[in-house]
Write an enzyme that holds these catalytic residues in place. Structure first.
Site, PDB file in Angstrom:
ATOM      1  N   ARG A  53       0.820  -1.209   0.000  1.00 47.34           N
ATOM      2  CA  ARG A  53       0.000   0.000   0.000  1.00 47.34           C
ATOM      3  C   ARG A  53       0.861   1.269   0.000  1.00 47.34           C
ATOM      4  NH1 ARG A  53      -4.253   0.265  -2.165  1.00 47.34           N
ATOM      5  NH2 ARG A  53      -4.681   2.193  -1.045  1.00 47.34           N
ATOM      6  N   ILE A  54       1.841   1.347   0.892  1.00 43.32           N
ATOM      7  CA  ILE A  54       2.655   2.558   0.998  1.00 43.32           C
ATOM      8  C   ILE A  54       3.565   2.701  -0.217  1.00 43.32           C
ATOM      9  CG2 ILE A  54       4.429   3.733   2.356  1.00 43.32           C
ATOM     10  CD1 ILE A  54       1.622   3.756   3.605  1.00 43.32           C
TER      11      ILE A  54
ATOM     12  N   CYS B 190       2.267   5.949  10.852  1.00 40.52           N
ATOM     13  CA  CYS B 190       1.181   6.925  10.812  1.00 40.52           C
ATOM     14  C   CYS B 190       0.700   7.290  12.210  1.00 40.52           C
ATOM     15  CB  CYS B 190       0.036   6.399   9.956  1.00 40.52           C
ATOM     16  SG  CYS B 190      -0.694   4.838  10.539  1.00 40.52           S
TER      17      CYS B 190
ATOM     18  N   ARG C 211      -6.434 -10.712  15.668  1.00 40.97           N
ATOM     19  CA  ARG C 211      -6.016 -10.359  14.311  1.00 40.97           C
ATOM     20  C   ARG C 211      -6.433 -11.423  13.301  1.00 40.97           C
ATOM     21  NH1 ARG C 211      -2.104  -6.276  13.043  1.00 40.97           N
ATOM     22  NH2 ARG C 211      -1.227  -5.254  14.902  1.00 40.97           N
TER      23      ARG C 211
ATOM     24  N   ARG D 297      -9.288  -1.802  15.402  1.00 43.20           N
ATOM     25  CA  ARG D 297      -9.527  -1.832  13.965  1.00 43.20           C
ATOM     26  C   ARG D 297     -11.031  -1.903  13.702  1.00 43.20           C
ATOM     27  NH1 ARG D 297      -4.300  -2.970  11.992  1.00 43.20           N
ATOM     28  NH2 ARG D 297      -3.037  -1.814  13.513  1.00 43.20           N
TER      29      ARG D 297
ATOM     30  N   ASN E  24      -4.306   7.298   7.243  1.00 44.25           N
ATOM     31  CA  ASN E  24      -3.160   6.491   7.631  1.00 44.25           C
ATOM     32  C   ASN E  24      -2.204   6.204   6.477  1.00 44.25           C
ATOM     33  OD1 ASN E  24      -5.843   4.986   7.375  1.00 44.25           O
ATOM     34  ND2 ASN E  24      -4.397   3.360   6.810  1.00 44.25           N
TER      35      ASN E  24
END
Length: 330
Positions: free
Chosen positions: A10-11, A149, A193, A229, A310
């Site tokens: 993603r980043i 973030c 998770r 989350r 984020n």
């Protein structure tokens, strides 16, 4: 600045997109083990930030984005990356695999001059938050951990409030689900998770307090944090419950953040009194956006709410780091 990205999650992909719009930095190469045509597809089409106007196609060992060409590598071992041959100034380490000092140094051995992580990294790597202690960077600093973030959001808030004096701080980061969670229930060493990310509100363990104590030793044993989350794909809300040493009004607290937003923290921290929800924060460049409508005070206890994207906010700080590092190197 000649830039390379290692790890196109993603980043990494968002950094690619944003570097395509910059002239002062040239993206030379990216590295990821996924097939190059799949990478081109994911760069072109993004479920959160939409479709790129420029075409993105895979041509042999290259990605062609509009008129720009980027070398696309598929090397599993960073030791074999051709950073020296490509004359890379800075590697943006976004794979999550090389976050220790020894690991990040692999990029230096491969020929890169500097390494910027996309996370906090291990304790041997300097932890520098842009806007807080980035001035500690020197020409001789080879590796920087810019935090994550959540660190970039919370550091500035706590620093501003510590001018009054903090007795204790509890932080809950309500955060969109991430790739480290699961679509359906499955095994995970942290049981929660492993639960389906889009079906539940899921508390997860984080070590944010460790980073905050490294950055502000005055807060040692005074701060704790958790992350919850929630079933959204983007955006986060930091919920601060802070016991101050002095009683202050909500108006005084908001005035401090308003002042910071137009002065020393401009472009990093912002302030609003609009009635926002998480969808409104998508694409915001700030590390945190203080929601003044939600500031409240009971005695010496203060409640602060800060929004942040984020992904977009954090990559904005990584781009700030590239600009600042260029100045220092010159």
């Amino acid at each position: 600045m000649r830039i390379a990205i290692n790890g196109m999650g993603r980043i990494g992909r968002l950094l690619f997109r944003r570097l395509m719009d910059q002239s002062e930095h040239q993206l030379i190469a990216v590295n990821d083990i996924m097939e190059t045509d799949n990478l081109a597809y994911l760069l072109k089409y993004d479920s959160l930030y939409g479709t790129l106007q420029e075409s993105v196609v895979a041509e042999g060992n290259n990605l062609i984005c509009g008129s720009k060409k980027v070398v696309a590598l598929k090397e599993a071992n960073a030791e074999n990356l051709p950073w020296k041959a490509l004359d890379i100034d800075i590697v943006l380490e976004c794979s999550g695999r090389y976050t220790s000092k020894e690991g990040a140094e692999v990029h230096l051995k491969a020929g890169a001059k500097k390494v910027l992580l996309s996370t906090t990294g291990s304790s041997e790597i300097p932890l520098m938050i842009y806007g807080y202690n980035h001035h500690q960077l020197t020409k001789d600093t080879p590796i920087v951990a810019p935090g994550g973030c959540m660190t970039n959001c919370t550091t500035h808030v706590l620093y501003i409030l510590n001018a009054i004096g903090i007795e204790s701080a509890q932080i809950n980061i309500l955060h969109s689900y991430t790739s480290r969670q699961q679509l359906v229930d499955t095994w995970h060493k942290q049981f929660r998770r492993g639960r389906a990310a889009a079906e539940s509100i899921i508390p997860v363990e984080i070590d944010l307090h460790v980073s905050l104590e490294r950055l502000m030793p005055v807060l040692k044993d005074k701060v704790m944090a958790t992350s919850t989350r929630v079933p959204v794909t983007n955006g986060a809300m930091a919920d601060f419950s802070i016991q101050l040493k002095e009683a202050v009004s909500a108006a005084d607290i908001n005035a401090r953040f308003k002042k910071a937003a137009v002065n020393e923290y401009k472009g990093i921290l912002d302030y609003t009194e609009d009635p926002l929800v998480s969808a409104d924060i998508k694409g915001n460049r700030n590390s945190c956006l203080i929601d003044g409508t939600l500031t409240s005070v009971v005695g010496k206890q203060v409640k602060i709410i800060a929004w942040f994207d984020n992904e977009y906010g954090f990559t904005s700080r990584m781009l700030d780091w590239l600009d600042y590092w260029k100045k220092v190197m010159n």
